[in-house]
Design an enzyme around this catalytic site. Structure first.
Site, short mmCIF file in Angstrom:
data_model
loop_
_atom_site.label_atom_id
_atom_site.label_comp_id
_atom_site.label_asym_id
_atom_site.label_seq_id
_atom_site.Cartn_x
_atom_site.Cartn_y
_atom_site.Cartn_z
N LYS A 62 -12.66 -7.18 -0.53
CA LYS A 62 -11.81 -8.32 -0.18
C LYS A 62 -11.25 -8.10 1.21
CE LYS A 62 -10.06 -8.34 -4.84
NZ LYS A 62 -9.16 -7.39 -5.42
N ASP A 87 -14.28 -1.69 -3.77
CA ASP A 87 -13.51 -2.55 -2.87
C ASP A 87 -13.70 -2.17 -1.42
OD1 ASP A 87 -12.31 -4.13 -4.72
OD2 ASP A 87 -10.46 -2.98 -4.84
N MET A 121 0.67 -3.62 2.92
CA MET A 121 0.18 -4.95 3.34
C MET A 121 1.22 -5.69 4.19
SD MET A 121 -1.42 -6.07 -0.35
CE MET A 121 -0.09 -5.36 -1.29
C1 LIG Z 1 -4.16 -4.02 -1.63
S1 LIG Z 1 -3.16 -2.67 -1.13
C2 LIG Z 1 -3.95 -1.40 -2.06
C3 LIG Z 1 -3.11 -0.18 -2.24
C4 LIG Z 1 -3.80 0.92 -2.98
N1 LIG Z 1 -4.07 0.54 -4.35
C5 LIG Z 1 -3.00 2.22 -2.96
O1 LIG Z 1 -2.53 2.67 -4.01
O2 LIG Z 1 -2.85 2.77 -1.87
C6 LIG Z 1 -3.73 -2.38 0.51
C7 LIG Z 1 -2.68 -1.81 1.41
O3 LIG Z 1 -2.52 -0.42 1.16
C8 LIG Z 1 -2.18 0.25 2.36
N2 LIG Z 1 -3.21 1.27 2.62
C9 LIG Z 1 -4.23 1.61 1.83
N3 LIG Z 1 -4.92 2.65 2.35
C10 LIG Z 1 -4.31 2.97 3.50
C11 LIG Z 1 -4.54 3.96 4.50
N4 LIG Z 1 -5.55 4.84 4.41
N5 LIG Z 1 -3.71 4.00 5.58
C12 LIG Z 1 -2.69 3.13 5.69
N6 LIG Z 1 -2.42 2.18 4.77
C13 LIG Z 1 -3.21 2.10 3.68
C14 LIG Z 1 -2.11 -0.80 3.45
O4 LIG Z 1 -0.77 -1.23 3.54
C15 LIG Z 1 -3.00 -1.87 2.88
O5 LIG Z 1 -2.69 -3.14 3.44
#
Ligand SMILES: C[S@@+](CC[C@H](N)C(=O)[O-])C[C@H]1O[C@@H](n2cnc3c(N)ncnc32)[C@H](O)[C@@H]1O
Length: 259
Positions: free
Chosen positions: A58, A36, A172
């Site tokens: 995505k 991803d 998100m």
């Molecule tokens: C589709 S979700 C996926 C979450 C992922 N599966 C997890 O467990 O962290 C995507 C969201 O995760 C958060 N996110 C993921 N990685 C991040 C990071 N390194 N720093 C800040 N927010 C993060 C943000 O809010 C982003 O919009």
């Protein structure tokens, strides 16, 4: 024909040192890696030269490969007998749609395993040296999506979420942060509740800021974050200021913008 196996692997929030040993081994052993947009470049570098890479990345509101096609792709790849790693940012089962893929594999009779990853909540909180629960400050934590299907309005349990004793972690949520802050305050969460925003947490590009809930939408917009943003709202967020180095005091003694 021998069926392969699919490993649904959590890549963690970005820092490759936060991969689990099991995830690192799975990547090293993969024949093909389907990944991803949120998987950090430093982690993609661990994919062996001989393994095929398939980017199904995505973007918000724009899905280059629709989820149903990703599900079918995993089934097809496994049926060729290869070891397939489905690599997802954070944890595959936390706002990661990993369960949709798992269910499709189960229906197709394909063997699969789930390798958990450090979710953004854990990674970002640790990077800011903030506990998500803390005696006397937060008796619990809730992971909440700030994004609903097909641009529909947010349909959240605002009254239940507006609890000063619960830490809210909003995934998100950048596009809807005005609505989120307004609804939480409107449902009784004090406007001066500390709130932390973390962009690209655990990576060298990480940016953080800590302000009050009322200030959060404006401060987050002004920060012009580029990359994924996570919000941590609740009394524990103020600990980011206590535990930070080189804090620039702002608005109150306990809140500050943290570089
Ligand atoms: C589709 S979700 C996926 C979450 C992922 N599966 C997890 O467990 O962290 C995507 C969201 O995760 C958060 N996110 C993921 N990685 C991040 C990071 N390194 N720093 C800040 N927010 C993060 C943000 O809010 C982003 O919009």
């Amino acid at each position: 024909m021998t069926k392969g196996k699919v490993l649904l692997v959590g890549a963690g929030p970005g820092d490759p040192d936060l991969l689990t040993i099991k995830a690192a081994r799975a990547i090293a052993d993969a024949d093909v890696v389907v990944y991803d947009r949120l998987v950090a470049e430093a982690i993609l570098k661990l994919i062996p030269d001989g393994a095929a890479r398939i980017n199904v990345g995505k973007w918000p509101g724009h899905h280059p490969v629709p989820q149903a096609e990703i599900n079918q792709l995993l089934v097809r790849l496994a049926k060729t007998g290869r070891k397939v790693v489905r690599l997802k940012g954070g944890d595959p089962f936390i706002f990661g749609r990993g369960c949709e893929e798992a269910s499709e594999l189960a229906r197709a009779g394909i063997a699969f395993e789930v390798v958990p990853g450090i979710t953004a909540a854990q990674g970002c909180a640790a990077a800011a040296r903030v506990p998500l629960t803390h005696r006397g400050l937060a008796t619990g934590v809730r992971y909440v999506t700030g994004h609903c299907r097909a641009e529909a309005p947010l349909d959240l349990d605002w009254a239940g979420l507006a609890d000063p004793a619960t830490t809210l972690v909003i995934y998100m949520g950048m596009a809807a942060i005005d609505e989120i802050a307004r609804e939480l305050i409107g449902h009784g969460l004090p406007a001066d509740t500390p709130a932390l925003a973390v962009c690209q947490g655990t990576t060298p590009q990480e940016q953080r800021l800590c302000v009050s809930l009322a200030e959060l939408p404006g401060a987050a917009r002004n920060a012009r974050f580029s990359g994924p943003v996570l919000f941590i709202i609740g009394r524990v967020a103020a600990i980011a200021v206590e535990h930070s180095e080189g804090v620039h005091a702002r608005t109150t003694e306990t809140m500050a913008v943290v570089a």
